[in-house]
Design a protein around this motif. Structure first.
Motif, mmCIF file in Angstrom:
data_model
loop_
_atom_site.group_PDB
_atom_site.id
_atom_site.type_symbol
_atom_site.label_atom_id
_atom_site.label_comp_id
_atom_site.label_asym_id
_atom_site.label_seq_id
_atom_site.Cartn_x
_atom_site.Cartn_y
_atom_site.Cartn_z
ATOM 1 N N LYS B 11 -56.551 43.036 34.024
ATOM 2 C CA LYS B 11 -56.447 43.466 32.630
ATOM 3 C C LYS B 11 -57.765 43.206 31.927
ATOM 4 C CE LYS B 11 -54.616 44.859 28.812
ATOM 5 N NZ LYS B 11 -54.180 46.248 28.635
ATOM 6 N N GLY B 41 -54.676 33.655 29.985
ATOM 7 C CA GLY B 41 -54.092 34.956 30.307
ATOM 8 C C GLY B 41 -52.618 34.919 30.659
ATOM 9 N N THR B 44 -50.613 37.384 28.470
ATOM 10 C CA THR B 44 -50.971 38.741 28.855
ATOM 11 C C THR B 44 -50.240 39.141 30.131
ATOM 12 O OG1 THR B 44 -53.123 38.352 27.870
ATOM 13 C CG2 THR B 44 -52.924 40.251 29.314
ATOM 14 N N ARG B 47 -46.600 39.710 29.367
ATOM 15 C CA ARG B 47 -46.392 40.968 28.640
ATOM 16 C C ARG B 47 -46.558 42.173 29.553
ATOM 17 N NH1 ARG B 47 -46.620 40.811 23.119
ATOM 18 N NH2 ARG B 47 -47.717 42.783 23.013
ATOM 19 N N GLU B 53 -47.456 45.449 27.562
ATOM 20 C CA GLU B 53 -48.895 45.661 27.661
ATOM 21 C C GLU B 53 -49.102 46.413 28.967
ATOM 22 O OE1 GLU B 53 -51.860 44.766 25.267
ATOM 23 O OE2 GLU B 53 -50.866 42.847 25.520
#
Ligand SMILES: Nc1ncnc2c1ncn2[C@@H]1O[C@H](COP(=O)(O)OP(=O)(O)O)[C@@H](O)[C@H]1O
Ligand SMILES: [Mg+2]
Lengths: 324, 390
Positions: B11, B41, B44, B47, B53
């Motif tokens: 990502k 992270g 992230t 998600r 995301e």
């Protein structure tokens, strides 16, 4: 006993220290209202040596005399049109701008321009645009009469309507409205300018409200299976904007009751008192006609309106829209 | 219930690379904790698993199906957010019911008065009430169903958020630092509640935290993340006893592991602060500087002549059952923390000099890059156990 003396001395000091603030508040805020309230029960005129008490006569007039009936009608029409329309437009524009990835700030600036511009200067521009014979608006409208497809589109002829029965068709044959000079159109035109000016302000308030909606709430709704933006709006955005909406509605209400400059610049309350809004009535009675007592009575009535609105807002805020 | 596979997940946010190729297999019914410092992270990654995301590269597989094109609501996961993310204007009952109403009722059926007008709504509402009652019973929320979130304490809000997650019986639960807004006592309590919930539901739990205690106490397995990479995945005791990276050793364990500079001779002998240790590297790594890690509980008091180092006590933290000594070592500015049972530390006061030793097999050796190097104990002598060394 010693403690009591100290306490009393402290009280004295406390009073002494808060005296300037209290005196200022009395002189600047409370006294004018009190004076206006007293004057509203008299027939005082500026320059006169004395005055007579007339009791509630000024107030009776507000609610019986046809001029003041027209005043209430004009003010209420203005408020009831401008508030809902400008609030809904502001909310819609804020939602659209908020959903943009790029270019949001350009729209924000453009829509906010009428708020920043001096209304008096803008009123002159509107006066030119709305002028019945040389104005930009009627010019453009009558240009359309000569262009075949515009005429067909605007009269609904393409849809099978009779062109001469439509608003546009009649405008083409009998001339377009005088806008500010026609008793049917003047208040609508003033309302339109009011909306044009207020909605940018409401939009900015709603944009601020939207930034306070937590991002995690949208994520939670997504996980909970909310698929359409319609559902998301009713589940999250609208409830979270509750406090903003109450604020926006109250502010717009008060500002709409206070509308004055467009009326003063464009119509002077006419034609036939169709735009004789409260602020303009106060101005005309108290300043132009020197009927201070009457002006004061309208002022007090105005204050009561605004006070009721504010109380309603407090009640709503405390009961319904603040969840924390 | 389902297993979950992450394949080379990357990502990027503009120039920052938030995730750098995450590979992870999560077994069905497992309690896996993603732990790491703030900003590494974890959220992230969670998600991305949830679908909130989009990953820049790699694949997420749930029950062996690729879900990149599947919307979050259709992945059959539930998530508990750090801020709880409850709907503030809805009662506890309605908050818990939202996931079911959104899935089981049509847009028309969700309108007010629909149960009078749209056939079938009443039966669905009865099912929903049953499921909400079941979830609130598990979490002890029965008394609170009519309250608004603002009228609840932090722990109760937390429970409502969990209720909203379990009401749907999803395959996988995702938790993003769910306890970080609670006070210390409640956190310990909710820790056991969530563990018990896992035992009861037997679903897959993926739990994100920056708190290594939560990770150690709750999980079947821990995945330690650092700077967008998975550094080590293993059971809590594996990760604690046998860290494969110096960052893992430093992150897991409280108080923090003591790290000493050391060096290696050409035949693999390890020197700590310039002293011979009788430790030997299994593979040669001659001439390099290394780091030697010793956990505070593995340091022990020793006779002056046998001690490997000595220092002066700067600070004593008494936790009742045990005592943390903060020392300043002689001849340098190395600080050390020693963890002793209360009775052993009885006679020690600030400014006292103490002499320390450690059982050799407990030492963790890391190379210059921070990777773990395996060692063996060369000395054939008395095996030294935990404090006292004797
Ligand atoms: N939406 C975003 N835009 C830009 N950078 C982000 C965004 N979300 C996270 N980051 C960055 O990605 C990194 C990891 O963030 P996050 O997953 O929230 O960390 P953690 O949950 O482990 O504390 C951080 O450096 C953060 O600044
Ligand atoms: Mg996070």
């Amino acid at each position: 006993m010693g403690k009591n003396v100290v306490d009393r001395r402290h009280q004295g000091i406390a009073l002494l220290l808060s005296a300037p603030a209290i005196i200022l508040m009395l002189v600047i805020l409370i006294a004018p209202i009190a004076v206006a309230t007293v004057l509203s029960f008299t027939d005082y005129s500026l320059g006169n040596a004395g005055f007579e008490w007339v009791g509630g006569e000024n107030y009776t007039r507000i609610f019986t005399h046809s001029t003041y009936e027209k005043m209430l009608v004009a003010s209420l029409t203005y408020v009831l049109v401008v508030v809902p329309v400008s609030v809904l437009l502001g909310l819609g524009a804020a939602l659209l701008i908020n959903s943009l990835r790029h270019g949001g700030s350009i729209y924000k600036t453009i829509y906010f321009l009428p708020v920043m511009a001096t209304l008096l200067a803008m009123a002159i521009a509107w006066e030119f645009a709305l002028h019945p014979t040389i104005g930009l608006i009627n010019d453009t409208l009558s240009d359309g009469c000569d262009s075949g497809w515009v005429y067909r589109l605007a009269t609904g002829a393409w849809y099978g309507n009779d062109p001469s029965s439509s608003w546009y068709g009649q405008g083409c044959s009998q001339g377009f409205p005088l806008w500010l000079g026609d008793r049917d159109y003047a208040i609508r035109t003033i309302c339109f300018i009011g909306i044009w000016q207020a909605f940018g302000f409401n939009m900015v308030l709603y944009l601020a409200g939207l930034t306070s909606v937590p991002r995690e709430l949208h994520a939670a709704a997504e996980m909970d299976g909310v698929r359409s933006s319609w559902t998301r709006f009713w589940l999250i955005t609208w409830p979270m904007l509750g406090p903003t909406t109450v604020f926006v509605v109250t502010i717009t209400l008060i500002r709409s009751f206070q509308v004055f400059d467009t009326v003063e610049a464009l119509t002077h309350g006419g034609p036939v008192k169709s735009t004789f809004v409260m602020m303009y009535a106060i101005y005309e009675k108290a300043i132009q006609h020197n009927l201070v007592g009457m002006g004061a009575a309208i002022t007090v009535a105005f204050l009561v309106f605004v006070m009721l609105l504010t109380l309603a807002q407090r009640w709503l805020v405390e009961r319904r829209v603040h969840y924390a | 219930m389902a297993n979950l596979k992450l394949q080379a997940i990357t990502k990027r946010f503009g120039a920052t690379q938030a995730l750098k190729g995450i590979e992870l297999d999560i077994r069905d019914g497992e309690f896996l904790t993603l732990v790491g410092p703030s900003g590494c992270g974890k959220s992230t990654l969670l998600r991305i698993i949830a679908g909130l995301e989009e990953q820049s590269g790699g694949d997420v597989l749930i029950a062996d199906k690729r879900v990149s094109k599947v919307r979050p609501s259709e992945r059959d996961l539930a998530m508990v957010f750090q801020s709880y993310a409850l709907y503030p204007h809805l009662s506890v009952f309605d908050n818990i019911a939202v996931p079911l109403r959104m899935r089981w009722l049509s847009t028309w059926q969700r309108l007010p008065l629909a149960h009078w007008l749209v056939p079938g709504t009443r039966a669905q509402e009865r099912n929903i009430t049953g499921r909400v009652a079941e979830a609130s019973e598990i979490l002890g929320l029965q008394e609170l169903l009519n309250r608004k979130p603002a009228q609840l304490s932090g722990g109760q809000r937390q429970r409502v958020a969990v209720g909203r997650a379990i009401v749907r019986h999803p395959k996988v639960f995702l938790f993003d630092e769910p306890l970080s807004n609670l006070d210390a006592k409640l956190r310990v309590h909710m820790r056991t509640e969530i563990t018990q919930l896992h035992r009861r539901l037997r679903s897959t739990f993926i739990y994100v935290t920056h708190d290594q205690t939560e990770a150690m106490t709750m999980s079947d397995r821990i995945a330690v993340m650092m700077e967008g990479e998975l550094v080590q995945v293993g059971t809590p005791s594996e990760v604690y006893q046998n860290p494969r990276d110096v960052r893992v050793a430093e992150f897991i364990g409280s108080p923090k592991i003591n790290l000493f500079p050391g060096s290696v001779t050409s035949n693999g002998n390890v020197y700590l602060l310039g002293k011979e240790t009788a430790l030997c590297l299994e593979a040669p790594l001659a001439g390099e500087t290394i780091q030697i890690g010793i956990r505070p509980e593995h340091l022990c008091l020793a006779d002056p002549e046998r001690a490997i180092f000595s220092g002066v006590v700067q600070l004593i933290e008494n936790l009742g059952a045990e005592v943390f000594l903060h020392l300043h070592l002689d001849g340098g500015d190395q600080s050390v923390i020693v963890r002793l049972p209360h009775d052993l530390a009885a006679g020690i006061a600030v400014k006292h000099r103490v002499h320390l030793d450690f059982p050799r097999e407990r030492a963790l050796v890391f190379d210059l890059q921070g990777r773990r190097v395996d060692t063996e104990v060369a000395e054939v002598g008395p095996v030294r156990e935990a404090a006292p060394c004797g």
